[in-house]
Scaffold this active site. Structure first.
Site, PDB file in Angstrom:
ATOM      1  N   LYS A  78       0.876  -1.173   0.000  1.00 42.28           N
ATOM      2  CA  LYS A  78       0.000   0.000   0.000  1.00 42.28           C
ATOM      3  C   LYS A  78       0.917   1.228   0.000  1.00 42.28           C
ATOM      4  O   LYS A  78       1.953   1.222   0.686  1.00 42.28           O
ATOM      5  CB  LYS A  78      -0.876  -0.032   1.247  1.00 42.28           C
ATOM      6  N   SER A 153      -9.760   1.964   2.951  1.00 44.60           N
ATOM      7  CA  SER A 153      -8.845   2.710   2.119  1.00 44.60           C
ATOM      8  C   SER A 153      -7.847   1.849   1.356  1.00 44.60           C
ATOM      9  O   SER A 153      -7.258   2.324   0.378  1.00 44.60           O
ATOM     10  CB  SER A 153      -8.073   3.699   2.986  1.00 44.60           C
ATOM     11  N   SER A 177     -10.045  -0.395   7.147  1.00 44.73           N
ATOM     12  CA  SER A 177      -9.429  -0.159   5.834  1.00 44.73           C
ATOM     13  C   SER A 177      -8.728  -1.358   5.200  1.00 44.73           C
ATOM     14  O   SER A 177      -8.350  -1.298   4.033  1.00 44.73           O
ATOM     15  CB  SER A 177      -8.425   0.992   5.932  1.00 44.73           C
TER      16      SER A 177
END
Lengths: 486, 95
Positions: A78, A153, A177
């Site tokens: 990420k 997210s 997330s």
């Protein structure tokens, strides 16, 4: 079976047997990313040169009999994890020009285990969002339906794993997330206990809630990743100094006699009817495998979303004060004075949702409101944590839905922050209480994946992984591949 | 409660954010909704409840006050917009 369908465990066997080299595997996935990610937008940066060099080193290490737990295996990070020498944007215009001068502990540990990093994944800006629509680099699309959100997210991480671009991705989870996008894309997402994995080099959103984890296709792969990522780090002042168990060793044990808590609050009117059915079916499977279910009460859990939306913005407003246009990051041009430089750099560099959260945080921390909002929320947070503590006297884990409904269409909730925030209703409790939690696929509604949510006591990752792995021995929901990416 | 534009401007200044007029209009509306939403906490009885400081009730770790990091200033300043002689440049503060 095509190489891209294989899990980390399967790829590891192939590399060990010499069916293919890591360089061949890496090149094949890079080729796939170059073509297929045009439809998804799950990558912000592709690090092909670095990946092929790491793959060559991994092949050499293997030839010398020297292999780490992830040797030669491709993963993605990420884009919230600082990666030395690589652009690290956190999904924001603010950091579009930021080349990290150091690597996060998670990045180092995964590199030391021999992994090959293909790139950095798209995400909601500063991890603030539940649909990946707040990213400066545009929304990610859900591989199961390109008109839908993959969640957020960690939307890029989830979409890339679900679409078979890569077998595993790192993620971070502040209110859901990792788990919400895992649920919405039919992948496995684990958020470990607060303090289990180092936060050093992970760009901070809400420091008392943030935790790093991973998205994979099987629970077994999550166990493999956690074994590499977990552990004490003196560079993270909230890292917990506790030995890391061999997570892979215990997942094979039966779940006979396991006590599963079912909270009625997780099945109230906010839950989509067909999602409820899928989750109930999964609980029946666990019962048929010898687990027993016990009704529990989490009386304050419905307050977890409002509590979170005081605590998280407060911490975010403090953490994001470091972005000032002076030392790094976006800087506004032709500033009149220092104040103008700060205000315009931040006003122009941050997106709408980030600005909204910073302002919410500044408001609840401001003079006259601090006690009424921030202190009050930390008190309610204690009540929520106490409810979980009470429940874990009688049960080994708590099972329910990860999200109220399957993936929604891109654009559907973008104008209503409260509707967007309520996506986290079943996941934020674990963050507030610092508990480990995992989402695993448990079926489909209208061809869209549904996630089963498992919450354990502090440092109870082993029981989550064992329960999830055993469930995946009985079911094959996690094997399903989106038609458009077969 | 709903916020007015003055309050939104005050909050934006505290947060060091310059917003356009359109952004203020939207902020007032959306922040008001968020504040109304979190206001439900005020109805909860939290008498004698100690506010949570750490989710695992752990204490902050301390370490000896020794120098442990090496000087990487030049390396770190590669990300800065304006640097001269190792100093970050900002608009003039003093006349």
């Amino acid at each position: 079976m095509d190489i891209y369908h294989q899990t980390l465990a399967e790829l590891c066997v192939g590399l060990e047997k010499g069916d293919f080299t890591s360089v061949e595997l890496t090149q094949s996935l890079l080729d796939r990313v170059a073509v297929e990610d045009k439809r998804l937008n799950s990558f912000i940066t592709i690090t092909a040169t670095e990946a092929l060099a790491a793959a060559a080193s991994a092949d050499e290490a293997r030839a010398n009999g020297n292999t780490g737990a992830l040797n030669g295996l491709p993963i993605v990070h990420k884009d919230i994890f600082c990666t030395k020498g690589v652009k690290t944007t956190c999904g924001s215009k603010m950091l579009d020009n930021f080349i990290s001068p150091y690597s996060a502990t998670v990045v180092k540990k995964i590199a030391n285990a021999g992994a090959v990093v293909l790139g950095k994944c798209n995400m909601d800006e500063f991890a603030m969002g539940s649909s990946n629509e707040t990213s400066f680099f545009g929304p990610v699309r859900n591989p199961w339906n390109l008109e839908c959100t993959p969640g957020g997210s960690s939307g890029g991480s989830a979409a890339s794993v679900a679409a078979r671009l890569v077998p595993a991705a790192t993620g971070t989870d502040t209110g859901g997330s990792i788990r919400q996008p895992a649920a919405l894309t039919g992948t496995v997402g684990l958020k470990p206990t607060y303090g289990r994995v180092s936060r050093y080099g992970m760009i901070a959103f809400a420091s008392s809630l943030d935790q790093a984890g991973m998205i994979t296709r099987s629970v077994e792969d999550a166990a493999r990743m956690l074994g590499v990522m977990a552990g004490f780090d003196k560079r993270d002042s909230t890292s917990i100094n506790q030995a890391v168990p061999d997570y892979l060793a215990s997942i094979g044990k039966s779940i006979k006699g396991l006590r599963i808590g079912i909270a009625r609050q997780h099945f109230d009117e906010g839950l989509d009817e067909r999602t409820r059915t899928k989750v109930k079916d999964a609980i029946s499977v666990l019962e048929s495998m010898g687990a027993t279910t016990i009704e529990i009460d989490l009386p304050n859990i419905n307050l977890s979303v409002p509590t979170y939306y005081v605590v998280a913005p407060a911490e975010c407003s403090s953490n994001l004060s470091r972005f000032d246009g002076v030392r790094f990051g976006y800087r506004a041009e032709n500033a009149e004075d220092l104040l103008d430089l700060y205000c315009r750099s931040r006003g122009e560099g941050f997106g709408d949702e980030v600005k909204r959260r910073i302002m919410t945080g500044a408001y609840v921390l401001s003079a006259g409101y601090y006690d009424a909002y921030y202190i009050k929320a930390q008190q309610v947070r204690q009540l929520i944590a106490d409810d979980f503590k009470e429940a874990f006297f009688n049960v080994d884990l708590i099972v329910g839905p990860t999200t109220p409904s399957p993936a929604f269409k891109l654009g559907d909730k973008v104008d209503d922050p409260i509707q967007m925030y309520l996506n986290d209703i079943y996941t934020v409790g674990a963050n507030l209480a610092g508990l480990p939690a995992m989402s695993i696929p448990c079926g489909f509604v209208n061809d869209m994946p549904v996630g089963l949510h498992l919450v354990g006591p502090h440092f109870g990752e082993e029981v989550l992984l064992r329960c999830g792995h055993q469930y995946q021995q009985e079911t094959d929901w996690h094997m399903a591949c989106p038609e458009a990416f077969k | 409660m709903s916020l007015n534009k003055n309050q939104a401007q005050h909050i934006a200044m505290l947060a060091r954010l310059k917003l356009s007029d359109d952004e203020y209009a939207e902020s007032v509306e959306k922040l008001s909704k968020i504040i109304d939403f979190v206001d439900q906490l005020s109805a909860v009885d939290t008498t004698d409840i100690i506010p949570m400081a750490h989710p695992l009730a752990a204490a902050q770790r301390l370490r000896p006050d020794d120098v442990t990091e090496v000087d990487n200033r030049d390396h770190y300043q590669q990300n800065a917009n304006e640097v001269v002689d190792g100093l970050y440049l900002v608009p003039k503060v003093l006349e």
